[in-house]
Motif scaffolding. Structure first.
Motif, mmCIF file in Angstrom:
data_model
loop_
_atom_site.group_PDB
_atom_site.id
_atom_site.type_symbol
_atom_site.label_atom_id
_atom_site.label_comp_id
_atom_site.label_asym_id
_atom_site.label_seq_id
_atom_site.Cartn_x
_atom_site.Cartn_y
_atom_site.Cartn_z
ATOM 1 N N PHE A 160 117.874 4.604 211.815
ATOM 2 C CA PHE A 160 117.553 3.769 212.966
ATOM 3 C C PHE A 160 118.062 4.372 214.274
ATOM 4 C CE2 PHE A 160 117.106 0.875 209.476
ATOM 5 C CZ PHE A 160 116.153 -0.059 209.868
ATOM 6 N N GLY A 161 118.528 5.603 214.218
ATOM 7 C CA GLY A 161 119.047 6.247 215.425
ATOM 8 C C GLY A 161 120.503 5.910 215.695
ATOM 9 N N ASN A 162 121.105 6.683 216.583
ATOM 10 C CA ASN A 162 122.506 6.480 216.968
ATOM 11 C C ASN A 162 123.458 6.486 215.767
ATOM 12 O OD1 ASN A 162 122.425 6.161 219.929
ATOM 13 N ND2 ASN A 162 121.147 4.390 219.447
ATOM 14 N N GLY A 163 123.118 7.324 214.773
ATOM 15 C CA GLY A 163 124.007 7.485 213.626
ATOM 16 C C GLY A 163 123.976 6.350 212.637
ATOM 17 N N THR A 164 122.936 5.522 212.657
ATOM 18 C CA THR A 164 122.868 4.404 211.717
ATOM 19 C C THR A 164 121.758 4.635 210.698
ATOM 20 O OG1 THR A 164 121.371 3.169 213.165
ATOM 21 C CG2 THR A 164 123.714 2.751 213.410
ATOM 22 N N HIS A 165 122.048 4.300 209.437
ATOM 23 C CA HIS A 165 121.065 4.315 208.361
ATOM 24 C C HIS A 165 121.119 2.940 207.701
ATOM 25 C CE1 HIS A 165 120.407 8.547 208.796
ATOM 26 N NE2 HIS A 165 119.756 8.664 207.655
#
Length: 795
Positions: A160-165
């Motif tokens: 999902f971007g910004n280091g989020t999964h």
């Protein structure tokens, strides 16, 4: 022949049919690789959560915990025929192929949700062969898991971007709530991000994220997952995102922590506890941001701060830039580890070597024009203010950061010796040969890292002992073992305790640095504190590094794009940030003093020659020496010479006797001839004690008795109000000189009395803009007397 082709084709088809029935391994489908790895501060406060094998955050959530509208949003956005196909959607594939061919670029993808799950597990290359493998694995996955299980893997694995999964991590990151509490509108917003997480980043590209959000809402309505009424209601609702800074606590520091481990090591770790103090970090971030904002008019866009605890070597705070999320200032560049020129901040190490080599803080040094040479041309350094001061003592030369004395010492000790000592102090970035840097090394022509230089100064703070800095306290493995990180407790003695103490004594001496920085500079703190500034000649970099017994603080300001600042010095720039950081750090604790080691002796010396004073020396000071280096000889600068009272110069055999008087003069070595023009200078203004010699004592006493003047500031002085420093701290010390026969002495400003000077000779005046005239008035022998006017301008 056709029979053979038929048999071969049939065989391949049968093998393919059989192969897609082979289930995928349970290990490949394990949720373990996407379990979150928290990074915490020293008190357990979460700084960041990252995935152990791909540096992203994730929380696995069961699909039954999610509202239906969350799942519908992803199906509508990514794979409307998810429940109809067997892992591959031929219609979507053909449509994507046609669209890409028509536009001659990849504008559409045909991957199903199942294929995207495979892509996130196996990372197949984005080639034709990779796509075939992806499709084959997708067919196998459909025969291994149910549709709901595939959907569960999808929402937990996609980026999902910004280091989020994963949906749970994304929901907590962007909205600060669990995914189970997502509204229809929020679900549609999140479902629009995985299509292109970097491009759809709402913090960087809010308009693109909003367009994608509207697209998903339209698809939800078109697929009848929401009603017309629901669509009309949510399409007009605003999305309220969590502030970016909340989700990126100490981002540069967290990135440094991750680089301490290999990917294999991270896979086995469940928690990392760092040395950082989030309370301190948060306040220091705000201090830096506030100062950088106030310096924008001087073309300062960025800065960095490192706070290190001296006793342990632990990093308590590390701010890498003014705003990590601002691409216009290159905010993701880590100023704590970036290579920058330190300017005068390296001089301290030059003087430390000199002290260990037998020089003293009372050594007389030449601040006069210097003309050396380097391989690529002449080397003629000048001081920051382009002025010379003739003979100065080492204490003042270091405290005031004069360039030329430092270069002369570097020439004596050798660039190779200085470079070797700097490397011992942990400054590994200076990896060129001594000839590459030349004598300019002491002036900071090499590039260093703020974190390294701060740690090098911490070595001086702890008595000359260098230790590696640390950023991790401990970590816990996934099987529950707590592993403390071993700290460097022994260290390396890079300076003797005595030399380190004298360096500290000089760098904390406010009187010694006053000629260059003033008595009320930001470096003058209400507790024991040593500090050194550094500014490059092109104004690209500005530093202040300093320490108390507890903390060492390093500050850098400048621009990552290489553009120069406008007229920013260590005092008006990084020094003010250093001051506020130190006031915050030490403001809640009882101040402690630097400890004096054994082997230090204090001796009173002549303030001008640094030798033992004679009765001719008017100004004497207490100086600190390493035992055995204290002066043994008497002052040879102050002498008695016959002067021609008409010219103030040396009398000779043709001077009429009636114009010859014996006076105290200052005699310096021939090195200073060109600077002074004449080697013998007459004493002019300082009152002298009675001297038992054969010259005319009464005449000297009369001169002293009649002294009545303002000696600082000088007439015509100009002062500038610091736009950053609080006004109550911006003061000038007015100094007056008067004989013992004067009474009722008053200080006048613009003709009005502002202070009584009886029994003292200084007054601290809080500056005000404009032109001001100062005088002193007093009474002697029954008459009123007023000194000459001294006019100063403040703007």
């Amino acid at each position: 022949m056709f029979k053979h082709i038929f048999i071969s084709t049939s065989t391949v088809f049968i093998i393919l049919v059989i192969s897609i029935s082979i289930p995928l391994s349970e290990a490949d489908l394990s949720p373990l690789p996407v379990v979150s790895l928290p990074i915490t501060d020293r008190n357990g406060e979460t700084l960041r959560e990252v995935l152990s094998d791909s540096e992203t955050r994730a929380h696995w959530i069961n699909i039954d915990e999610l509202p239906d509208h969350v799942l519908y949003a992803f199906i509508a956005a990514e794979d409307k025929r998810f429940f109809q196909h067997d892992g591959i959607d031929p219609l979507a594939t053909v449509r994507a192929f046609y669209s890409n061919a028509r536009n001659r670029s990849v504008v559409s993808g045909g991957s199903t949700i199942t294929q995207q799950v495979i892509r996130n597990i196996y990372k197949h290359p984005r080639t034709t062969g990779g796509k075939i493998h992806e499709a084959w694995y997708a067919l196998r996955l459909e025969r291994t898991l149910s549709k709901n299980e595939i959907l569960e893997h999808y929402v937990n694995r996609i980026p999902f971007g910004n280091g989020t999964h994963g949906i749970e991590a994304a929901s907590r990151f962007y909205f600060g709530k669990p995914a189970a509490h997502l509204s229809v509108n929020e679900s549609a917003f999140l479902a629009g991000l995985p299509n292109a997480p970097s491009l759809n980043n709402p913090y960087r590209s809010p308009e693109r994220a909003a367009q994608r959000h509207r697209y998903v809402l339209e698809r939800l309505y078109a697929r009848k997952y929401i009603t017309q009424e629901e669509y009309n209601r949510v399409i007009s609702q605003m999305i309220s995102l969590a502030p970016a800074e909340r989700n990126f606590r100490a981002p540069h520091f967290s990135e440094m922590v991750l680089r301490e481990f290999t990917q294999k090591e991270l896979y086995g770790i469940s928690t990392i506890r760092t040395t950082l103090d989030w309370r301190q970090q948060r306040t220091i971030e705000r201090i830096l941001q506030g100062h950088i904002k106030s310096l924008r008019d001087q073309n300062v866009t960025n800065g960095a701060v490192v706070v290190l605890e001296n006793k342990t070597g632990e990093i308590r705070a590390l701010v890498g830039s003014a705003d990590y999320n601002d691409p216009d200032i290159h905010g993701r560049v880590n100023g704590a580890t970036a290579l920058r020129q330190p300017g005068s901040a390296l001089k301290t190490f030059t003087y430390g070597i000199a002290l260990e080599s037998g020089m003293t803080a009372a050594e007389m040094l030449a601040d006069i024009p210097y003309h050396g040479s380097v391989e690529d041309g002449a080397f003629s350094p000048v001081n920051y203010d382009k002025q010379y001061r003739g003979p100065v003592l080492l204490r003042e030369a270091l405290a005031c950061s004069y360039n030329i004395p430092a270069v002369r010492i570097a020439e004596q000790i050798g660039t190779g010796v200085l470079l070797h000592r700097l490397r011992k102090a942990g400054i590994t970035s200076l990896d060129k040969t001594p000839s590459h840097y030349g004598l300019g090394l002491t002036l900071g022509n090499g590039e260093v890292r703020l974190i390294e230089l701060t740690n090098a100064y911490a070595a001086i703070a702890r008595g000359g002992v260098y230790r590696n800095h640390s950023i991790i306290q401990s970590y816990q493995t996934i099987d529950g073992n707590h592993i403390p990180v071993r700290r460097d407790t022994n260290g390396l003695q890079i300076f003797s305790q005595q030399a380190a103490y004298i360096l500290t004594d000089i760098l904390s001496d406010n009187n010694a640095r006053a000629p260059a920085f003033g008595f009320h500079s930001p470096l003058h703190l209400p507790f024991p504190s040593a500090a050194k500034t550094g500014t490059t000649k092109d104004y690209n970099d500005n530093w202040t590094i300093g320490y108390t017994p507890r903390y060492t603080v390093g500050v850098w300001i400048g621009n990552f794009d290489g553009k120069p600042m406008r007229g920013v010095s260590g005092i008006t720039g990084s020094g003010t940030i250093f001051r506020d950081v130190m006031l915050f750090l030490e403001g809640y604790e009882t101040s402690i003093s630097f400890t004096q080691p054994d082997g230090i002796i204090h001796v009173r010396v002549c303030a001008q020659s640094g030798d033992l004073p004679t009765e001719l020396c008017a100004a004497n000071v207490n100086e600190s020496f390493i035992t055995g280096t204290e002066p043994k000889q008497r002052c040879r600068v102050h002498r008695i010479r016959p002067l021609d009272i008409r010219s103030g110069r040396s009398a000779d055999h043709i001077t009429p006797p009636q114009f010859v008087r014996d006076h105290i003069v200052e005699v310096f070595p021939p090195l200073y001839d060109a600077y002074f023009d004449k080697r013998i200078l007459p004493f002019t203004s300082h009152p002298r004690a009675v001297i038992k010699t054969d010259f005319e004592i009464d005449e000297i006493a009369e001169i002293n008795r009649k002294t009545f003047d303002i000696v600082y500031p000088e007439n015509g002085s100009i002062f500038k109000i610091d736009p950053v420093l609080r006004r109550e701290y911006q003061n000038i010390t007015i100094r007056a000189a008067y004989g013992a026969n004067y009474r009722n002495i008053a200080l006048l400003k613009d003709g009005e009395k502002i202070a009584s000077l009886d029994g003292k000779n200084t007054f601290i005046w809080n500056v005000r803009r404009g032109e001001h005239e100062f005088q002193i008035e007093g009474y002697t022998e029954g008459r009123k007397e007023t000194s000459r006017p001294v006019v100063v301008t403040v703007y």
